[in-house]
Design a protein around this motif. Structure first.
Motif: not given
Length: 481
Positions: A349-357
C-alpha cells in the motif's frame, strides 16, 4: 524539417564552442563513468562476499558433530540474498533492507546487515550509481546548457530575423530541441555501454536492460521537451533558468524526499516491538505445546493416539516429542506468515501511494520503473524473505521429523538425567548433509516487466503532457512574433 536539422547543426557548433557546455558534459560523462565502474565493482564484490559467506554457512551446518535434532533446530542457519546483475546499474533498496537472514526454529527473523546501517548518514541521500547520475544530475546539466535555447534568441531580438528568413516557429523549436536531445543521448551512451556489458558478460536479461535504456532515454527526452517549452515561454534567459531550476528542485529533490514520509503517514506500520508483543500474545492463544492441559495439544495428543491405536504416547511407534515439535512449528509458522503477509500488504500500500506520486514527479516514475526492471525493488526483498521463510520451515520440519523417527520416546524423555540416553539421542551427522542448500529463485522476466508498468505509464503520461506543453509554447511564441 531541413531547416530544423540545419538549426540543430548550428546549435551543436555553438555548444562545442561553449566552455560551460564542454565542461558540464565532460564532468557528467566522467561522473557517469566513475559511477558505472564503482557500481560494477561494488556489486561484484558484494555478490562474491555473500556467495562466500553462504558457502561457509553451508559447510559449517553440514560439519556439525552428532547432535540431538532439536539442537540443530536451535543451532540455525544463515542464508544470503544474491544480487541480480542489473543491481550494478540501480541497486534499489538493497542498501536499506539487509542481505542476510538467520533461520532458527520457533522464530521468523528479519534481514540484517544493510549497508546504510553500517555506514554514514550520507548513504541515505543516494549512492553514486549510474541510475542516480541520470535521474538527478543529468537533468541539471541539461537545464544549465539549454535554459537559453530560445529565451536568448528572444532577448537578442533574432527571432523575427529568423522568421523573416522563412524559419517557422515549429522548425525553430524542433531544431533547438533536437540539438539538446543529441546532447542528452551523448550523456546516455556510457550507460548504454554499461547495460550492454551487463547483458553480455554478467548474464543480465536483455529485455530488462532494454527497458531500462528506453526508460532513461524517455526521461531525458522529457527534460529536453520541458526545457524547450519553458525557454519558449520565458520572457528572458534569467526567468527561464530560475523556472527550470525550481522545477528540477521540486520534481527530483523535494517530492522524492517527501513521498516516503507521506506514504508512511498514510499507511503506518507497527513497530518491531509492537509486532513481537502481538505475536507472543497470539502464540499463547493458539496453543502451548509445553502445557499438557492446553486444549489444542490435548486434542492433538488424542488424535495421534487414536491414529496409531494405542492408549499412551510411550506405545507409539514414533517419538511423540518429535510429532509435538512438528505440530508446534506448524502453528507458529502459520502465525508468522499471517503477520508477514499483513506487513507485506501494508508495504505494498505504501509502495502504491509512493508510485502514484510519479504523476507529480517524473523522477519517481523513473525510479519505480528502474528498480522494477533491475529486480532491486521492495518486491525482490519480499520475495527473498518469503523464500527464506519457506526454506526455514522445511529444514526445521525435516529436523523435527528426524526427532520423531530416529529417536525413541524413552531416550528423548530421559536424555537430561541418563548419560546413555543422552548419547543415543545424538544422531549421525550425515543427516545434516541431507538438508538441501538454499537456492534463491529471482523474479521472472515477465514479473519484472509487469512491475515496471506503473512507472512506465506515469512516464508516458509525462511525455504526453510535455509534448502538449511544447505545442502550446510553440503557438504562444508564434503569436508573440
Amino acid at each position: 524539417m531541413n531547416s530544423a536539422r540545419l538549426l540543430a547543426s548550428n546549435e551543436w557548433r555553438l555548444m562545442r564552442r561553449s566552455r560551460v557546455a564542454q565542461l558540464a558534459v565532460l564532468m557528467l560523462l566522467a561522473l557517469t563513468a566513475i559511477a558505472t565502474l564503482t557500481s560494477l565493482a561494488h556489486r561484484d564484490n558484494s555478490d562474491a562476499l555473500r556467495a562466500r559467506f553462504q558457502a561457509q554457512a553451508d559447510r559449517e551446518f553440514d560439519g556439525q558433530p552428532a547432535r540431538h535434532p532439536h539442537r540443530m533446530v536451535h543451532y540455525g542457519h544463515f542464508v544470503f540474498r544474491p544480487l541480480p546483475a542489473l543491481a550494478a546499474f540501480d541497486p534499489g533498496v538493497d542498501a536499506f533492507t539487509g542481505s542476510t537472514v538467520f533461520l532458527e526454529g520457533h522464530r521468523q527473523n528479519s534481514a540484517n546487515f544493510g549497508d546504510v546501517r553500517q555506514s554514514s548518514l550520507l548513504a541515505r541521500f543516494g549512492q553514486l550509481t549510474p541510475a542516480f547520475v541520470l535521474q538527478v544530475l543529468a537533468p541539471l546539466v541539461l537545464v544549465f546548457i539549454g535554459f537559453g535555447l530560445i529565451a536568448r534568441e528572444r532577448e537578442a531580438g533574432t527571432l523575427r530575423v529568423l522568421a523573416a528568413h522563412g524559419m517557422t516557429v515549429r522548425s525553430l523549436i524542433a531544431g533547438k530541441a533536437l540539438a539538446l536531445g543529441g546532447l542528452a543521448m551523448v550523456m546516455l551512451l556510457p550507460v548504454v555501454f554499461a547495460l550492454a556489458w551487463l547483458v553480455l558478460a554478467k548474464g543480465a536479461p536483455l529485455a530488462a536492460a532494454a527497458v531500462l535504456a528506453l526508460g532513461y532515454a524517455a526521461y531525458l527526452a522529457l527534460w529536453v521537451i520541458g526545457i524547450a517549452a519553458v525557454s519558449s515561454l520565458a520572457s528572458n534567459a534569467r526567468t527561464s533558468l530560475m523556472s527550470l531550476l525550481g522545477i528540477w528542485a521540486v520534481t527530483t529533490i523535494l517530492i522524492p524526499r517527501a513521498v516516503p514520509d507521506i506514504a508512511l503517514a498514510a499507511a503506518p506500520l507497527p513497530t518491531r516491538l509492537e509486532t513481537d508483543i502481538a505475536i507472543q500474545r497470539d502464540q499463547r492463544r493458539i496453543g502451548d505445546s509445553h502445557n499438557p492441559d492446553d486444549p489444542h495439544f490435548a486434542a492433538f495428543k488424542a488424535r495421534i493416539l487414536k491414529q496409531y491405536g494405542v492408549s499412551q504416547v510411550e506405545d507409539l511407534p514414533v517419538n511423540y516429542r518429535g510429532l509435538l515439535a512438528m505440530e508446534g512449528e506448524k502453528l507458529t509458522s502459520r502465525l508468522f506468515d499471517d503477520y508477514a503477509d499483513r506487513q507485506f500488504a501494508e508495504q505494498r500500500k505504501q509502495g502504491t501511494i509512493a508510485t502514484s506520486f510519479g504523476l507529480l514527479s517524473p523522477a519517481i516514475a523513473l525510479k519505480s520503473l528502474s528498480m522494477a526492471a533491475a529486480g532491486t525493488g521492495l518486491e525482490g526483498h519480499r520475495r527473498f524473505l518469503k523464500q527464506a521463510e519457506a526454506y526455514r520451515y522445511a529444514i526445521v520440519q525435516q529436523l523435527n521429523r528426524l526427532q520423531a523417527e530416529a529417536l525413541t520416546y524413552s531416550d528423548d524423555s530421559s536424555r537430561n538425567n541418563d548419560p546413555q540416553a543422552s548419547r543415543r539421542v545424538r544422531i549421525d551427522p550425515r543427516h545434516w548433509h541431507d538438508v538441501p542448500d538454499f537456492a534463491y529463485q529471482p523474479a521472472s522476466l515477465g514479473e519484472k516487466l509487469s512491475a515496471a508498468v506503473p512507472g512506465a505509464a506515469s512516464l508516458l503520461a509525462w511525455l504526453v503532457v510535455g509534448i502538449f506543453s511544447l505545442r502550446l509554447a510553440s503557438r504562444r511564441l508564434g503569436e508573440a512574433l
